[in-house]
Design an enzyme around this catalytic site. Structure first.
Site, PDB file in Angstrom:
ATOM      1  N   HIS A 307       1.014  -1.246  -0.508  1.00 28.12           N
ATOM      2  CA  HIS A 307       0.026  -0.128   0.566  1.00 28.12           C
ATOM      3  C   HIS A 307       0.643   0.958  -0.253  1.00 28.12           C
ATOM      4  O   HIS A 307       2.002   1.228   0.567  1.00 28.12           O
ATOM      5  CB  HIS A 307      -0.658   0.017   0.801  1.00 28.12           C
ATOM      6  CG  HIS A 307      -2.027   0.982   1.247  1.00 28.12           C
ATOM      7  ND1 HIS A 307      -2.075   2.160   0.882  1.00 28.12           N
ATOM      8  CD2 HIS A 307      -3.194   0.971   0.605  1.00 28.12           C
ATOM      9  CE1 HIS A 307      -3.207   2.368   1.013  1.00 28.12           C
ATOM     10  NE2 HIS A 307      -3.964   1.894   1.374  1.00 28.12           N
ATOM     11  N   ASP A 365      -7.666  -4.943   0.173  1.00 27.33           N
ATOM     12  CA  ASP A 365      -8.596  -5.779  -1.361  1.00 27.33           C
ATOM     13  C   ASP A 365      -7.801  -7.499  -1.118  1.00 27.33           C
ATOM     14  O   ASP A 365      -8.083  -8.533  -1.840  1.00 27.33           O
ATOM     15  CB  ASP A 365      -7.643  -5.805  -2.446  1.00 27.33           C
ATOM     16  CG  ASP A 365      -8.393  -4.302  -2.776  1.00 27.33           C
ATOM     17  OD1 ASP A 365      -7.907  -3.224  -2.753  1.00 27.33           O
ATOM     18  OD2 ASP A 365      -9.405  -4.090  -3.027  1.00 27.33           O
TER      19      ASP A 365
END
Ligand code: SDX
Length: 430
Positions: A307, A365
């Protein structure tokens, strides 16, 4: 008298010129250097991908990537996921405070009464092939909403901003479910006002005219939590797209449509679909170690990992993993091979220096696709579910920007690396 508490960063160039740039502090998080005056030096900053650039000030969402914190209007995501509802989070995000009982009921009733779409909108679907990717349908149909509401797209009018927000919160689930039904060839299901927001969406997705639809409360609560986790996330790629589109004065429906388009990318909201494809390609848990070796050789990306901001566990991933387990247990799928494979990949990554050094942890996700697949959602609808939930974030950030009197059209500069001035050469002399 000059404010003695004024903090500045002094930039000194190699030619001896210098400039004092104000340092600004927020209520939480990193300070920022206000570079708006930098143009006086005839220079710009250079920051492709905005790794070190704040594009705006906002009061909506705060992330601490090192500590793994996520707050919506100051409330920790773990508490909202545990105790709140998606509609309550929508109210909080739009208005800045949690609603009291009367406000909560009025907001829910208003959303319910906007869930139907204009019957002409149904015709847009017939223009798509039956196998069109639902995200293509979402971009098109949500953008087309602006063609139906000429009476309320004056963005300078707070009442128009409010009704546009309500319409999108209410109608995006209906449009999303219609995209799924169009893919399957089943008839569209009209919204049912007696259902709650998430129940109604599941009814429009999985119900048919042939029999009564009885929502499973465990699955409804799981999906509600998934929507809460995905509602907003500071200035991510799709939200920044919505803000940039909105800065030109474009109508909110067109802005949200641009956000849906940006979210579709596999590096962003398309990652949950990419995670399932990755797990299917790995095929069996016995091949997990071999796959991870390939990731370290940079043959593949470990989708659902890493991320831009979180350099520790994405707090949403922890809640998602627990939700995944609850749904699989409810459906008696605890030994679901995809889930077992995902847990194995996570265990390998959490112990391997390659991932630890790069601070790569599961993001929101990584598990969401497994939950959605267990709920019976086809892979090509995963990002549609993400877009449905993120609509409130996009709309709230758009509203905040439009209401900001300092708003300017977004217009980044560049470092030009092209040809210097030269004269045109006629074709017979080239
Ligand atoms: C979302 O911004 C948001 O807030 C987004 C989001 C939201 O709610 O809106 O949180 C939703 O988009 C989550 C992210 C979903 N995307 C994925 O899961 C796709 C896989 N992840 C990556 O592509 C990547 O991690 C990004 C795009 C998420 C972040 O990339 P960065 O910050 O630009 O980092 P990078 O690509 O520069 O990587 C740094 C290093 C590199 O290695 P080296 O060159 O230093 O050797 O880490 C490696 C990368 O190769 N790396 C990965 C990796 N992610 C980064 N290696 C293997 N697998 C990965 N997933």
């Amino acid at each position: 008298m000059e404010n003695q508490n004024r903090r500045v960063a002094t930039l000194t160039l190699d030619d001896g010129r210098s400039i004092e740039l104000p340092i600004m502090s927020g209520t939480l998080g990193a300070d920022v250097i206000d570079i708006r005056e930098l143009g006086k030096l005839g220079m710009f900053t250079y920051d492709p991908g905005f790794l070190s650039t704040a594009s705006c000030s906002s009061e909506i969402t705060f992330i601490d990537g090192d500590a793994g914190l996520l707050y919506y209007r100051g409330y920790p995501i773990e508490q909202l996921a545990e105790h709140s509802s998606f509609l309550e989070v929508c109210y909080l995000m739009l208005n800045g405070e949690l609603p009291d009982a009367q406000q909560h009921e009025a907001f829910g009733n208003k959303v319910t009464r906007h869930t139907m779409v204009h019957d002409q909108l149904v015709r847009f679907y017939n223009g798509f092939r039956r196998d069109a990717h639902p995200m293509a349908v979402m971009v098109g149909v949500v953008g087309a909403l602006s063609a139906f509401y000429h009476d309320s797209i004056d963005i300078s009018n707070p009442a128009h901003r409010e009704i546009s927000a309500m319409r999108m919160i209410a109608k995006v689930p209906t449009i999303a479910a219609m995209a799924y039904k169009y893919n399957t060839g089943e008839p569209f299901m009209y919204p049912k006002n007696s259902f709650g927001y998430v129940e109604n969406f599941m009814y429009m997705m999985f119900g048919t005219p042939c029999e009564d639809y009885v929502p499973n409360p465990v699955l409804v609560r799981a999906l509600e939590r998934i929507f809460i986790l995905h509602a907003d996330h500071e200035q991510n790629a799709s939200t920044s797209t919505v803000r940039l589109a909105g800065s030109s004065g474009a109508n909110p429906y067109a802005c949200v449509s641009s956000g849906i388009a940006a979210l579709w990318g596999p590096a962003h909201g398309g990652a949950n679909e990419a995670v399932l494809k990755m797990l299917e390609e790995i095929g069996d848990i016995s091949r997990a170690a071999e796959f991870m070796a390939g990731v370290k050789d940079k043959k593949y990306r470990l989708m659902g990992f890493g991320h831009r901001v979180y350099k520790s566990m994405d707090p949403r991933a922890s809640v998602m993993r627990r939700t995944c387990y609850e749904v699989l247990r409810e459906l008696k799928l605890e030994d679901d091979r995809m889930f077992q494979m995902a847990l194995e990949l996570e265990q390998i990554a959490l112990k391997d220096d390659y991932f630890i050094e790069r601070r790569l942890y599961p993001n929101v996700d990584f598990y969401s696709g497994i939950v959605l697949r267990a709920l019976g959602v086809p892979t090509n609808m995963f990002t549609v579910f993400f877009a449905l939930a993120r609509t409130i974030g996009w709309v709230s950030q758009w509203s905040e920007m439009i209401a900001d009197n300092e708003r300017k059209i977004g217009r980044p500069r560049q470092l030009y690396q092209g040809a210097v001035r030269r004269d045109y050469v006629p074709i017979d002399r080239r």
